[in-house]
Scaffold this active site. Structure first.
Site, PDB file in Angstrom:
ATOM      1  N   CYS A  56      58.579  86.611  51.417  1.00  0.00           N
ATOM      2  CA  CYS A  56      59.290  87.829  51.038  1.00  0.00           C
ATOM      3  C   CYS A  56      60.791  87.746  51.307  1.00  0.00           C
ATOM      4  O   CYS A  56      61.506  88.732  51.146  1.00  0.00           O
ATOM      5  CB  CYS A  56      58.712  89.046  51.758  1.00  0.00           C
ATOM      6  SG  CYS A  56      58.906  88.990  53.555  1.00  0.00           S
ATOM      7  N   HIS A  82      77.094 104.979  54.881  1.00  0.00           N
ATOM      8  CA  HIS A  82      76.359 105.801  53.918  1.00  0.00           C
ATOM      9  C   HIS A  82      76.867 105.564  52.495  1.00  0.00           C
ATOM     10  O   HIS A  82      76.094 105.576  51.538  1.00  0.00           O
ATOM     11  CB  HIS A  82      76.502 107.286  54.275  1.00  0.00           C
ATOM     12  CG  HIS A  82      75.677 107.684  55.453  1.00  0.00           C
ATOM     13  ND1 HIS A  82      75.869 108.861  56.128  1.00  0.00           N
ATOM     14  CD2 HIS A  82      74.650 107.059  56.067  1.00  0.00           C
ATOM     15  CE1 HIS A  82      74.986 108.948  57.120  1.00  0.00           C
ATOM     16  NE2 HIS A  82      74.248 107.865  57.097  1.00  0.00           N
TER      17      HIS A  82
END
Length: 743
Positions: free
Chosen positions: A667, A354
């Protein structure tokens, strides 16, 4: 020419030391260019030092030094561009150093040696005849300098290590790109999670102490969460929500209380519970789940700080700092005042943590996995953090500081220059239009990024919101996220890729343990096996789009036609459900596939009958075609997206898509790299999707080349034998057109 460049580069790289390497360089360059003199000046302590020569008096080596404001050599370094003069002595910056005995030389050509925009030195060739070196000679020397920059840098680093035994350079993994210079701030070791076991004298009093500590922690987390709510950072906000849940009575908060009721003091209870659960998480094999142990440790240390040292949680800083810690946690980062945290360095952690996600959301450079950094005694010391290369440089020399400051300033100046044209369309000199799209995952600043030059969103990674949750997001939650993405793009197209987890993108609440995850249960394979998840996501996308024609749906990791047929069947089902229940005027979106699995290169005729477009995922396509795991350090050097075989596969894909009138884009990372863009545009790809940071630069580059020239270059590139030669070829091409800054 390519063979000559390769021979010189290899010889210099193989030298035993810097002195030998530079001597080889000047001798071989002099011979290759058939000149009478070749010399190299290396930047040391903000001075250019004559370090090797073949043609000048060898006794001047190491003796002749000049500032960047002195002489023609200084001019080259100062301007970071070549100087080519028919008669150097007529130039106002000419300065004669009697020690080098160069009075007989008139013709002068010098080019900078730059490594990642840092000046390393200047390479010079001279000749007695007063004549200007040709464009081909200048391009050769520029190309040679560009190719030698890394080799010279590595040789210099080896020399610095020998002369300075105290370690000052630490290596880790790049978690977020960027370069910053600031003082280090080491924190995290003052409150140990491991506390002694102490029995409670008064259980009621200990429970009250715990309640107060938990209330303070909850309030702090709520305030920090609201900070992101105001900035529309829904994904980042969900991290704080997950941490708040851990403090509930039904989770860790309740475990702390029960441990006190068993007779332990509040401090001992928090320590015992935290260590017990951390041990359980660390025993799990999934790396993402292992990293969740850091959340438990974070909360435990935070509560302990409130129990042991109340009111000392707040960090007050006068100047920006680089945080150095064992393992950065979400709450630790959020404690910093805005704009005071400019970099992050950790000994532990991973790119899925995180904290790493938050660092990228902040735009803060981060390097993780730096061994021994906490024991380096760097608290308060000036530090250079190179997030792009995964390097931490402690107490750098003045020369190095100036190099990096120049690099930072030069990078900003370049970005400012590129940004001036960002609003203009990407059109080549001979009027070929190239559409530039944005790769996105987080919502942060998405609206402004789309407004600043992107033709739309070419890849929205829907797995990011899934990874930031502690459970599968509901249909309503997904609908809200997708609606925000579509609104941010206004009326521009948005390509949403369906859930692409597995491999290096695990979900903490849905662990997948496989021996070879990159060839395993991932992408469309997983979602087709779980239609309940797939249908929820498809309905959420359709509901968010409504009657708009913006939405395009992209299927990842497709390897066979049956997968396409099954996915279309589920899309039809979701479309009918949403049309009947919610949006009578619902528009059916276009559907496409990622071209990542090589087998589909040979089934494009059948693919074209089923889908509306294709998006090439160059990262995985390269990985699978070369059979190389780019995350494996033992073979990662073999991963080369400029391998001629990869380029030929891309060209074949483009030609077949044209033949079957199937729109195709790229991409992967290749679409955001200047050399890659040159080759892709040459192949005819006119839809490229990239990270926001590459948009302005790529737009600027495309507007300065012609499709005709690129087409001729491509023929040569496809005939090369390896990726190194391809890079050399494109580097020379860009150098001839005064675009060397892009390599």
């Amino acid at each position: 020419m390519l063979k000559t460049l390769r021979d010189i580069t290899q010889a210099v790289a193989a030298a035993d030391d810097l002195s030998s390497a530079l001597s080889l360089l000047v001798r071989q360059t002099k011979a290759a260019m058939a000149t009478q003199c070749c010399s190299i000046y290396i930047l040391e302590d903000n001075q250019l030092v004559l370090s090797a020569t073949d043609g000048l008096d060898p006794r001047a080596i190491g003796q002749v030094k000049m500032r960047l404001t002195e002489g023609l050599v200084g001019l080259v370094a100062e301007r970071e561009e070549p100087v080519n003069l028919a008669d150097a002595q007529l130039h106002p910056r000419f300065k004669l150093f009697c020690e080098v005995d160069e009075e007989d030389f008139r013709a002068f050509l010098a080019v900078p040696i730059i490594y990642q925009k840092l000046i390393l030195g200047v390479l010079v060739v001279q000749q007695a005849d007063a004549r200007q070196f040709s464009e081909a000679e200048e391009a050769f020397l520029m190309t040679l300098a560009a190719q030698l920059a890394m080799t010279v840098r590595e040789q210099r680093k080896k020399a610095e290590v020998k002369s300075a035994p105290d370690k000052s350079v630490y290596a880790g993994l790049s978690a977020a790109d960027g370069v910053v210079i600031a003082n280090a701030m080491v924190i995290g070791g003052d409150i140990a999670l491991e506390q002694s076991d102490t029995l409670a004298n008064d259980i009621t009093a200990e429970l009250a102490l715990l309640d107060n500590a938990l209330i303070t922690c909850r309030n702090a987390l709520s305030v920090q969460s609201q900070r992101f709510d105001g900035e529309n950072e829904k994904e980042v906000q969900s991290i704080f929500s997950a941490l708040l849940l851990l403090l509930d009575d039904s989770s860790l908060g309740g475990e702390y209380s029960r441990e006190i009721q068993a007779g332990w003091s509040a401090v001992s209870a928090v320590s015992r519970v935290s260590l017990r659960y951390i041990d359980q998480f660390l025993q799990m094999q999934d790396p993402y789940l292992q990293e969740r142990a850091s959340d438990i440790r974070d909360l435990g240390q935070r509560v302990l700080r409130e129990l042991i040292e109340p009111q000392k949680m707040h960090i007050e800083l006068d100047v920006p700092v680089i945080l150095v810690t064992k393992e950065a946690t979400v709450t630790m980062l959020a404690e910093f005042p805005e704009h005071k945290l400019v970099g992050i360095v950790t000994e532990l952690g991973g790119v899925n943590s995180h904290a790493a996600i938050l660092a990228r959301a902040f735009g803060v450079p981060a390097v993780i996995g730096v061994e021994g950094i906490l024991n380096a005694g760097i608290d308060g010391k000036l530090t250079i953090l190179n997030g792009s290369r995964g390097q931490v440089i402690v107490s750098p020399t003045l020369t190095l500081i100036e190099e990096y400051r120049s690099h930072i300033a030069a990078e900003k100046a370049l970005q400012d220059r590129y940004a001036q044209e960002l609003a203009l369309p990407a059109i080549t000199l001979d009027h070929t239009r190239v559409h530039l799209y944005l790769n996105a995952g987080l919502l942060s600043s998405l609206a402004s990024e789309i407004a600043e030059g992107a033709d739309g969103i070419g890849l929205y990674r829907t797995e990011i919101p899934f990874m930031l949750q502690s459970r599968f997001p509901s249909e309503m939650e997904q609908t809200e996220v997708y609606r925000q993405v579509l609104e941010a793009a206004v009326d521009k197209p948005v390509v949403m890729r369906t859930l692409d987890v597995g491999g290096d993108k695990p979900l903490s609440y849905f662990p997948i343990i496989e021996d070879n995850p990159f060839l395993g249960w991932r992408g469309i394979r997983l979602t087709l096996d779980h239609p309940e998840l797939f249908l929820v996501q498809l309905r959420a996308m359709l509901n968010a789009a409504g009657s708009s024609e913006q939405l395009h749906i992209l299927l990842p990791m497709v390897c066979c036609l049956d997968e396409i047929d099954q996915a279309i069947g589920y899309l039809d089902q979701a479309y009918l459900e949403v049309k009947q229940d919610i949006h009578p005027a619902l528009v059916k979106p276009k559907i496409g596939i990622m071209l990542e699995v090589p087998a589909l290169l040979f089934q494009l005729e059948e693919v074209a009958k089923r889908v509306d477009f294709i998006s090439v995922g160059s990262n995985d396509l390269t990985q699978y075609l070369l059979a190389v795991d780019r995350n494996n350090p033992r073979v990662s050097s073999l991963y080369d997206c400029y391998h001629p075989g990869i380029l030929r596969a891309l060209k074949r894909a483009r030609q077949e898509c044209d033949h079957y009138q199937l729109p195709v884009s790229v991409c992967g990372e290749l679409a955001g790299e200047p050399i890659g863009v040159i080759l892709l545009v040459a192949m005819g790809f006119n839809q490229l999707s990239m990270n926001q940071g590459s948009l302005a630069k790529i737009n600027y580059l495309i507007r300065r080349v012609s499709y005709k020239d690129l087409s001729e270059l491509l023929v040569q590139a496809l005939s090369q034998s390896n990726g190194v030669e391809v890079r050399l070829l494109v580097t020379e091409f860009l150098t001839r057109r005064q675009l060397a800054e892009f390599v």
